[in-house]
Scaffold this motif. Structure first.
Motif, PDB file in Angstrom:
ATOM      1  N   ALA A  64      59.352  32.351   6.014  1.00  0.00           N
ATOM      2  CA  ALA A  64      57.840  32.004   6.134  1.00  0.00           C
ATOM      3  C   ALA A  64      57.156  31.666   4.611  1.00  0.00           C
ATOM      4  CB  ALA A  64      57.094  33.388   6.380  1.00  0.00           C
ATOM      5  N   GLY A  65      57.390  32.083   3.527  1.00  0.00           N
ATOM      6  CA  GLY A  65      56.873  31.812   2.401  1.00  0.00           C
ATOM      7  C   GLY A  65      57.286  30.611   1.982  1.00  0.00           C
ATOM      8  N   ARG A  85      63.880  40.426   5.623  1.00  0.00           N
ATOM      9  CA  ARG A  85      63.552  39.750   4.296  1.00  0.00           C
ATOM     10  C   ARG A  85      63.925  38.220   4.532  1.00  0.00           C
ATOM     11  NH1 ARG A  85      63.384  41.386  -1.097  1.00  0.00           N
ATOM     12  NH2 ARG A  85      63.842  39.798  -2.543  1.00  0.00           N
ATOM     13  N   GLY A  86      64.667  37.799   5.359  1.00  0.00           N
ATOM     14  CA  GLY A  86      65.190  36.280   5.468  1.00  0.00           C
ATOM     15  C   GLY A  86      63.845  35.714   6.216  1.00  0.00           C
ATOM     16  N   ASP A 128      55.736  33.435  14.399  1.00  0.00           N
ATOM     17  CA  ASP A 128      56.867  33.793  15.161  1.00  0.00           C
ATOM     18  C   ASP A 128      57.528  34.964  14.278  1.00  0.00           C
ATOM     19  OD1 ASP A 128      56.070  33.036  17.347  1.00  0.00           O
ATOM     20  OD2 ASP A 128      57.400  31.352  17.394  1.00  0.00           O
ATOM     21  N   LEU A 129      58.137  34.419  12.738  1.00  0.00           N
ATOM     22  CA  LEU A 129      58.691  34.934  12.142  1.00  0.00           C
ATOM     23  C   LEU A 129      58.247  36.445  11.629  1.00  0.00           C
ATOM     24  CD1 LEU A 129      59.628  31.885   9.575  1.00  0.00           C
ATOM     25  CD2 LEU A 129      61.335  33.272  11.154  1.00  0.00           C
ATOM     26  N   VAL A 130      56.953  36.259  11.348  1.00  0.00           N
ATOM     27  CA  VAL A 130      56.271  37.553  10.925  1.00  0.00           C
ATOM     28  C   VAL A 130      55.828  38.685  11.893  1.00  0.00           C
ATOM     29  CG1 VAL A 130      54.381  38.437   9.288  1.00  0.00           C
ATOM     30  CG2 VAL A 130      55.596  36.613   8.694  1.00  0.00           C
ATOM     31  N   VAL A 131      55.502  38.012  12.975  1.00  0.00           N
ATOM     32  CA  VAL A 131      54.902  39.095  14.021  1.00  0.00           C
ATOM     33  C   VAL A 131      56.202  39.849  14.449  1.00  0.00           C
ATOM     34  CG1 VAL A 131      54.115  39.179  16.260  1.00  0.00           C
ATOM     35  CG2 VAL A 131      53.005  37.623  14.600  1.00  0.00           C
ATOM     36  N   ALA A 132      57.413  39.181  14.503  1.00  0.00           N
ATOM     37  CA  ALA A 132      58.696  39.525  15.363  1.00  0.00           C
ATOM     38  C   ALA A 132      59.026  40.769  14.093  1.00  0.00           C
ATOM     39  CB  ALA A 132      59.767  38.420  15.435  1.00  0.00           C
TER      40      ALA A 132
END
Length: 408
Positions: free
Chosen positions: A295-296, A289-290, A341-345
């Protein structure tokens, strides 16, 4: 009960909640069918139809002209919410919003009026610019030429994302003088064929396949020189990708939290009797969630630079416009790698909070990684890092447009 949709941060403007309230019931309806569409490869006609009828495609048109008058940050915040519902839909509308952005800021009054009317009527634009195979970087093999007293468009394209769902298609071509132009043609015109042959492992419903144009009649009023289109187009189109990825991040956070809340089975070596009480599992959920929150926030900050570029385009100050376009490209490039990086991870990490049963095809949780990874592969980020570094060290301005093809 606490509304767990909150804590994504306040909207980008004071009126954002009012604007978003118009579309959130539609987003919820789109989300309800997302897994079924993904599993059955069901085209997006229904969800895009819902958005068309609600005026979603005219977000950037002024209120006086019949649109919503949305700012760029408001638009991108809505695209994040739509992408949480179904990222395929946002990607299918990427060309539409790029064309709409060009239209609303166009310095040509007749061209602007012509296409604003189309937007307000709810009509959707697709795009067909990329050529594959032996296509060269220096120009288009697709042509628009006088034939028997009319203009005719002929050529073959790929990555025609969204054109299957469109009323109009914006096509890149070469005119009789060898100049690059954008040509808008009706999607249903004789000689237009859109083939849904996209076979990528992600964004499977976006119809990002082949477009064939065979002697398509072109209205001269629908031809514009490429050099007259919006300069910050590359930044805008890239930021649509990033908003879509950020929305996927929220969908991952939503799905993993819901799955953990529902689980009753646990392991003998777990830290609690139920996964919903297991601090290690909760830590994974919080981490995801963080990442989605971050990302947003990054996307909406970059959207402020796009808004500035849109304003300077209409303002007539060349120096200010140059500066705003440079910042829009750089800020979007700087955002790109971190958001990816944030979301793919997170798309892989979510399975650490769940059991092996979460890999069942019926849940389609793998779609988040496939979709995010596919979007992340557009406009290679290794080049963006180099461009940002070159600017930081040497003051080299970024390129505003680029193409793929054979040298020459």
């Amino acid at each position: 009960m606490t509304d767990r949709r909150r804590a994504w941060g306040s909207g980008p403007t004071d009126r954002y909640e009012t604007l978003a309230a118009r579309f959130r019931p539609i987003f919820a309806e789109i989300a309800a069918g997302a897994v079924e569409r993904e599993r059955g490869r069901i085209p997006l006609h229904e969800p895009i139809g819902l958005l068309k009828r609600a005026g979603f495609g005219a977000l950037r048109v002024s209120e006086a002209e019949g649109g919503a008058g949305a700012t760029a940050p408001e638009l991108f915040a809505l695209l994040i919410e739509l992408s949480e519902a179904d990222s395929n839909v946002t990607q299918a509308l990427r060309a539409h919003f790029g064309t709409a952005e060009d239209v609303v800021g166009s310095p040509d009054p007749a061209l602007r009026a012509r296409n604003v009317a189309r937007l307000v009527r709810g009509e959707i634009f697709g795009g067909a610019w990329t050529e594959v195979g032996t296509a060269v970087q220096s120009g288009f093999s697709t042509t628009v030429r006088p034939v028997d007293g009319r203009l005719a468009l002929t050529g073959r394209k790929y990555y025609t994302t969204g054109s299957l769902y469109a009323d109009w298609i914006d096509v890149g071509a070469s005119d009789a003088d060898g100049r690059d132009v954008g040509v808008i043609v009706p999607a249903g015109a004789p000689g237009v064929e859109i083939v849904d042959d996209w076979d990528g492992f992600g964004q499977t419903l976006t119809a990002s396949g082949t477009g064939i144009f065979t002697g398509v009649s072109v209205d001269p009023a629908d031809v514009v020189l490429s050099e007259e289109k919006l300069r910050y187009g590359a930044a805008f189109y890239q930021l649509v990708h990033l908003a879509t990825i950020a929305g996927i991040g929220r969908a991952i956070a939503r799905d993993v939290a819901a799955a953990v809340a529902e689980r009753r089975r646990s392991f003998t070596n777990a830290a609690a009797a139920r996964p919903a009480e297991d601090p290690q599992v909760l830590q994974v959920v919080g981490e995801i969630r963080g990442r989605a929150y971050s990302a947003g926030a990054i996307v909406l900050k970059a959207a402020e630079a796009v808004e500035l570029a849109a304003r300077t385009r209409r303002g007539g100050d060349i120096a200010a416009d140059d500066e705003a376009n440079l910042l829009a490209e750089l800020e979007t490039a700087q955002a790109q790698n971190t958001v990816i990086d944030l979301v793919v991870a997170s798309a892989g990490r979510l399975f650490d909070a769940l059991g092996a049963s979460s890999t069942r095809q019926g849940l389609a949780l793998d779609r988040h990684w496939r979709n995010a990874r596919t979007l992340a592969s557009h406009n290679p980020r290794i080049y963006k890092e180099r461009i940002v570094g070159d600017y930081a060290v040497n003051g080299t301005p970024p390129p505003y447009q680029w193409r793929i093809g054979l040298p020459g």
